[in-house]
Design a protein around this motif. Structure first.
Motif, PDB file in Angstrom:
ATOM      1  N   LEU A 134      -7.889  -1.498   7.770  1.00  0.00           N
ATOM      2  CA  LEU A 134      -8.923  -0.266   8.225  1.00  0.00           C
ATOM      3  C   LEU A 134      -8.853   0.263   8.756  1.00  0.00           C
ATOM      4  CD1 LEU A 134     -11.403  -2.829  10.274  1.00  0.00           C
ATOM      5  CD2 LEU A 134     -11.723  -1.895   8.023  1.00  0.00           C
ATOM      6  N   ALA A 135      -9.694   1.614   8.348  1.00  0.00           N
ATOM      7  CA  ALA A 135      -9.228   2.847   9.334  1.00  0.00           C
ATOM      8  C   ALA A 135      -9.482   2.997  10.780  1.00  0.00           C
ATOM      9  CB  ALA A 135      -9.269   3.916   7.994  1.00  0.00           C
ATOM     10  N   LYS A 136      -9.464   3.395  11.144  1.00  0.00           N
ATOM     11  CA  LYS A 136      -9.680   4.425  12.487  1.00  0.00           C
ATOM     12  C   LYS A 136      -9.329   5.464  12.806  1.00  0.00           C
ATOM     13  CE  LYS A 136      -6.200   1.663  14.826  1.00  0.00           C
ATOM     14  NZ  LYS A 136      -5.959   0.514  16.510  1.00  0.00           N
TER      15      LYS A 136
ATOM     16  N   GLY B 278     -11.191   8.664   6.932  1.00  0.00           N
ATOM     17  CA  GLY B 278     -11.967   7.334   6.342  1.00  0.00           C
ATOM     18  C   GLY B 278     -12.019   7.215   4.997  1.00  0.00           C
ATOM     19  N   GLU B 279     -13.400   8.369   5.719  1.00  0.00           N
ATOM     20  CA  GLU B 279     -13.917   8.125   3.496  1.00  0.00           C
ATOM     21  C   GLU B 279     -13.588   8.178   2.244  1.00  0.00           C
ATOM     22  OE1 GLU B 279     -17.545   9.500   6.568  1.00  0.00           O
ATOM     23  OE2 GLU B 279     -15.088   8.690   6.905  1.00  0.00           O
ATOM     24  N   LEU B 280     -12.108   8.939   2.590  1.00  0.00           N
ATOM     25  CA  LEU B 280     -11.801   9.768   1.791  1.00  0.00           C
ATOM     26  C   LEU B 280     -10.346   9.036   1.645  1.00  0.00           C
ATOM     27  CD1 LEU B 280     -11.235  13.963   2.759  1.00  0.00           C
ATOM     28  CD2 LEU B 280     -12.323  12.460   0.555  1.00  0.00           C
ATOM     29  N   ALA B 281      -9.744   8.466   2.388  1.00  0.00           N
ATOM     30  CA  ALA B 281      -8.661   7.224   2.781  1.00  0.00           C
ATOM     31  C   ALA B 281      -9.436   6.412   1.578  1.00  0.00           C
ATOM     32  CB  ALA B 281      -7.887   6.903   3.309  1.00  0.00           C
TER      33      ALA B 281
ATOM     34  N   GLU C  20      -6.221   4.214  -0.089  1.00  0.00           N
ATOM     35  CA  GLU C  20      -5.438   4.086   1.060  1.00  0.00           C
ATOM     36  C   GLU C  20      -5.697   2.628   2.196  1.00  0.00           C
ATOM     37  OE1 GLU C  20      -3.631   8.344   0.948  1.00  0.00           O
ATOM     38  OE2 GLU C  20      -4.942   7.431   2.810  1.00  0.00           O
ATOM     39  N   VAL C  21      -7.194   2.662   1.772  1.00  0.00           N
ATOM     40  CA  VAL C  21      -7.709   1.212   2.905  1.00  0.00           C
ATOM     41  C   VAL C  21      -8.112   0.923   2.532  1.00  0.00           C
ATOM     42  CG1 VAL C  21      -6.638   3.048   5.008  1.00  0.00           C
ATOM     43  CG2 VAL C  21      -9.206   2.881   4.208  1.00  0.00           C
TER      44      VAL C  21
END
Length: 341
Positions: free
Chosen positions: A158-160, A194-197, A202-203
């Motif tokens: 998870l991105a944060k 985060g959305e781009l990742a 990536e996530v």
């Protein structure tokens, strides 16, 4: 003769009334003029350009300028430490009514947890209000269909954002409350990074404001698998709520706290000590901006929401959020890696 006298009297009364009216306008203008006419107002956005906070900051700043004649509102992005650096700058600005800003609604938690770098007290700030409450959610890429798929996966990344960001706190608290040991969090994602990742693979997902990532969902790049809200948005009634997933009685205060902070949504505040008359002018401009039909149209066309909360109500909400029971404070500190403090 009597008719001539009456005509002259009417003319005289008209002139007196006109002079009094002009004096009233001049008086009102002169009172307000020292505050904003010819001045530059700094609206600090405590994150990078892009993303929800920047969207609301720029839009509301533009429309507030209309209600502060003669002023110029400029947007200043001050990212870093999960909105802490930008909030510090707002808090320590000169309290002349020419600086205010917006920051993550989870900022009060960094204060109660006594995170390093926090140099503000949210209860002392001059609150303008909130642009809208928010529905928060856990979204994941389309390789997962339900929360159950996430729970059963070997590993979830998870991105944060930084420590002052709700995406950080929500992720870490959810891991703690659900006892999920297959989740890895990766910090440092600001704005819409985060959305781009997620799009790049990536996530696997992130916690985020539903309004900010609804377009990502509609474009087929993600799906919500859990909402932090009292009710689901229309069309997502089968997606579970946090309260459906976390049922232990001892954790209900945490669930309620996360619901409360979402009411704060998109907060706007200035430094402590802004004079009452100037704060009133700013609050009035903020309210009028939030209720401007053109602004509302832009927000709705952007698939976001607008629902004005007054400065007084925002202040009360912040004060209630800050009254965190000791056992919940321990969980919050643990989410920040401060178990020993």
């Amino acid at each position: 003769m009597e008719g001539v006298f009456i005509v002259r009297l009417k003319k005289c009364l008209f002139k007196v009334t006109s002079v009094l009216y002009l004096l009233t306008i001049c008086s009102s203008y002169c009172v307000a003029k020292p505050f904003y006419d010819g001045e530059t107002i700094s609206l600090i956005v405590a994150t990078k350009p892009g993303g929800g906070y920047d969207f609301y900051g720029r839009l509301i700043g533009k429309y507030m300028q209309e209600y502060l004649p003669g002023s110029k509102v400029i947007i200043k992005n001050v990212p870093g430490a999960g909105h802490i650096i930008g909030t510090n700058e707002i808090y320590h600005a000169k309290p002349d009514g020419l600086t205010f800003g917006t920051f993550n609604r989870a900022i009060p938690f960094t204060q109660v947890a006594e995170l390093k770098g926090v140099k503000f007290n949210v209860t002392k700030m001059s609150w303008l209000g909130s642009a809208t409450p928010e529905v928060y959610c856990l979204i994941v890429t389309n390789k997962f269909e339900t929360l159950n798929d996430v729970i059963k996966a070997d590993e979830i990344i998870l991105a944060k954002g930084g420590a002052g960001n709700l995406s950080h706190l929500a992720a870490e608290l959810f891991i703690e409350l659900s006892a999920m040991n297959n989740v890895k969090t990766v910090g440092g994602y600001l704005g819409n990074e985060g959305e781009l990742a997620m799009i790049r693979g990536e996530v696997d997902g992130q916690f985020a404001s539903f309004a900010s990532i609804e377009q990502l969902i509609k474009d087929g790049h993600a799906r919500p698998v859990m909402f932090i809200a009292k009710t689901q948005p229309e069309g997502y009634e089968n997606v579970p709520l946090l309260s459906d997933v976390i049922k232990e009685e001892k954790y209900q205060p945490v669930v309620n706290l996360l619901l409360s902070v979402n009411l704060l949504g998109r907060p706007f505040a200035g430094p402590p000590g802004i004079p009452d008359d100037r704060l009133k002018v700013l609050r009035d401009a903020f309210e009028r901006a939030c209720k401007n039909p053109d602004l509302i149209k832009i927000v709705r066309n952007s698939r976001k929401h607008i629902e004005y909360t007054s400065g007084d109500d925002a202040q009360k909400l912040v004060s209630s959020i800050m009254r965190i029971p000791p056992e919940i404070l321990l969980l919050i500190k643990k989410s920040y890696g401060l178990e020993g403090n």
